[in-house]
Design a protein around this motif. Sequence first.
Motif, mmCIF file in Angstrom:
data_model
loop_
_atom_site.group_PDB
_atom_site.id
_atom_site.type_symbol
_atom_site.label_atom_id
_atom_site.label_comp_id
_atom_site.label_asym_id
_atom_site.label_seq_id
_atom_site.Cartn_x
_atom_site.Cartn_y
_atom_site.Cartn_z
ATOM 1 N N PHE A 36 0.832 -1.211 0.000
ATOM 2 C CA PHE A 36 0.000 0.000 0.000
ATOM 3 C C PHE A 36 0.865 1.260 0.000
ATOM 4 O O PHE A 36 0.674 2.158 -0.832
ATOM 5 N N PHE A 37 1.820 1.344 0.915
ATOM 6 C CA PHE A 37 2.597 2.574 1.036
ATOM 7 C C PHE A 37 3.566 2.766 -0.128
ATOM 8 O O PHE A 37 3.798 3.901 -0.568
ATOM 9 N N GLU A 38 4.114 1.672 -0.657
ATOM 10 C CA GLU A 38 5.015 1.799 -1.806
ATOM 11 C C GLU A 38 4.265 2.145 -3.085
ATOM 12 O O GLU A 38 4.864 2.590 -4.062
ATOM 13 N N SER A 39 2.941 1.942 -3.073
ATOM 14 C CA SER A 39 2.107 2.285 -4.235
ATOM 15 C C SER A 39 1.421 3.634 -4.049
ATOM 16 O O SER A 39 0.531 3.985 -4.831
ATOM 17 N N GLN A 40 1.832 4.397 -3.045
ATOM 18 C CA GLN A 40 1.074 5.583 -2.658
ATOM 19 C C GLN A 40 0.981 6.630 -3.762
ATOM 20 O O GLN A 40 -0.054 7.279 -3.935
ATOM 21 N N GLN A 41 2.036 6.794 -4.552
ATOM 22 C CA GLN A 41 1.974 7.778 -5.618
ATOM 23 C C GLN A 41 0.913 7.405 -6.643
ATOM 24 O O GLN A 41 0.156 8.273 -7.125
ATOM 25 N N ALA A 42 0.817 6.109 -6.947
ATOM 26 C CA ALA A 42 -0.219 5.645 -7.883
ATOM 27 C C ALA A 42 -1.603 5.819 -7.267
ATOM 28 O O ALA A 42 -2.566 6.166 -7.969
ATOM 29 N N ILE A 43 -1.719 5.586 -5.968
ATOM 30 C CA ILE A 43 -3.004 5.753 -5.287
ATOM 31 C C ILE A 43 -3.414 7.227 -5.292
ATOM 32 O O ILE A 43 -4.590 7.564 -5.493
ATOM 33 N N ILE A 44 -2.452 8.129 -5.093
ATOM 34 C CA ILE A 44 -2.736 9.567 -5.155
ATOM 35 C C ILE A 44 -3.252 9.947 -6.552
ATOM 36 O O ILE A 44 -4.247 10.675 -6.687
ATOM 37 N N LEU A 45 -2.598 9.440 -7.582
ATOM 38 C CA LEU A 45 -3.031 9.738 -8.949
ATOM 39 C C LEU A 45 -4.455 9.245 -9.198
ATOM 40 O O LEU A 45 -5.286 9.962 -9.777
ATOM 41 N N MET A 46 -4.755 8.028 -8.736
ATOM 42 C CA MET A 46 -6.086 7.463 -8.946
ATOM 43 C C MET A 46 -7.142 8.204 -8.134
ATOM 44 O O MET A 46 -8.256 8.448 -8.608
ATOM 45 N N SER A 47 -6.800 8.566 -6.901
ATOM 46 C CA SER A 47 -7.749 9.290 -6.047
ATOM 47 C C SER A 47 -8.077 10.659 -6.636
ATOM 48 O O SER A 47 -9.236 11.082 -6.654
ATOM 49 N N THR A 48 -7.048 11.343 -7.114
ATOM 50 C CA THR A 48 -7.246 12.654 -7.722
ATOM 51 C C THR A 48 -8.111 12.536 -8.973
ATOM 52 O O THR A 48 -9.032 13.340 -9.189
ATOM 53 N N TYR A 49 -7.823 11.528 -9.773
ATOM 54 C CA TYR A 49 -8.596 11.324 -11.006
ATOM 55 C C TYR A 49 -10.061 11.060 -10.679
ATOM 56 O O TYR A 49 -10.966 11.628 -11.305
ATOM 57 N N LEU A 50 -10.308 10.202 -9.680
ATOM 58 C CA LEU A 50 -11.686 9.898 -9.303
ATOM 59 C C LEU A 50 -12.410 11.153 -8.829
ATOM 60 O O LEU A 50 -13.551 11.407 -9.243
ATOM 61 N N GLN A 51 -11.769 11.934 -7.969
ATOM 62 C CA GLN A 51 -12.425 13.134 -7.455
ATOM 63 C C GLN A 51 -12.746 14.112 -8.584
ATOM 64 O O GLN A 51 -13.802 14.770 -8.562
ATOM 65 N N ASP A 52 -11.884 14.190 -9.573
ATOM 66 C CA ASP A 52 -12.152 15.063 -10.726
ATOM 67 C C ASP A 52 -13.363 14.572 -11.504
ATOM 68 O O ASP A 52 -14.193 15.380 -11.955
#
Length: 327
Positions: A36-52
């Motif tokens: 989870f933590f090593e994938s955090q940058q990808a999770i941030i990108l996906m979360s931002t995309y979803l919110q948009d």
Amino acid sequence: MRYTDQQQSASGTSEDWGSPLISDFDVFKEEKVHNFFESQQAIILMSTYLQDILKNVEKLDENLLKKEFFKLLQVSLWGNKCDLSLSAGADSSQKSDPLQSVEELKPFILVDHMEKLWSLLINKKNMNKQTTRLDIVLDNAGFELTTDLILADFLLSSKLATEIHFHGKSIPWYVSDTTRRDLNWTIKQMQSANHKGMSRCGVCWEGYLKNGVWIYHDHLFWTSPHEYCRMAQVAPDLYSELQKSNLIIFKGDLNYRKLIADRKWEFTVPFHQALNTFHPAPLCSLRTLKCDIQVGLKPGQGEQLTNTEPDWMIIGKYGIIQFDAAS
């Protein structure tokens, strides 16, 4: 032998084992947390995309809605690459931008039934059905789970589904398999993140659980040795629950193996036939290939892959989005 809710309660789940030390212990927890933590940058990108997307989701016409559905469905598919059972202890986190990878990876989808899934869901929505239930039989915790939750949020927010039921393991079982604790931990981590997109996702997801539009189930059948065509006999309560669904998504390789009874079918055997009477509802397998079984391919497709890339079935490079209509 039948696996029922009563037996599950008597046998105990990860929440109520006799010893608090055992109930709190997951031998795979460290690897799940690392993923989870090593994938955090990808999770941030996906979360931002979803919110948009969610800012204007009600204004999206059908073509744009379909485009976003296809994109998030493929991200959920390729999230299955992050599998600790495949990595043999090596880092299995998501490093690259999963959205950028969608078009690059599309040629590696061997069976692509996205159009069939879209037709089912959009028709339900256009019929103004009061309830459209979608079930997701989960696979890995970590990055893959976040992609599943992001897909589920999109489906709910776009009204392609009105309730989502998640099915996970009742005990820590096979390396990175998702349990209730993993789901709750992931949502808490999202909530407490410094990144606004992640935090908004976490708060929203906890709300879905509290409001009952997201429901988590576990059942001992999922950790039993039975192939899924035996579910109606050995776990009739679970089979009856799945029959309430409008679409069941099965994530990952092990679920696929149990769907088609772990038999080495000819490549061209229809998926419906290989399911061997397991037809509780329309269902779809999202799977990256990590074992040497596959059905529903075009004539010569499997043989051609074998000639050009002998290990194509076991390296996690290829994926399927394979649908069965149940009737």
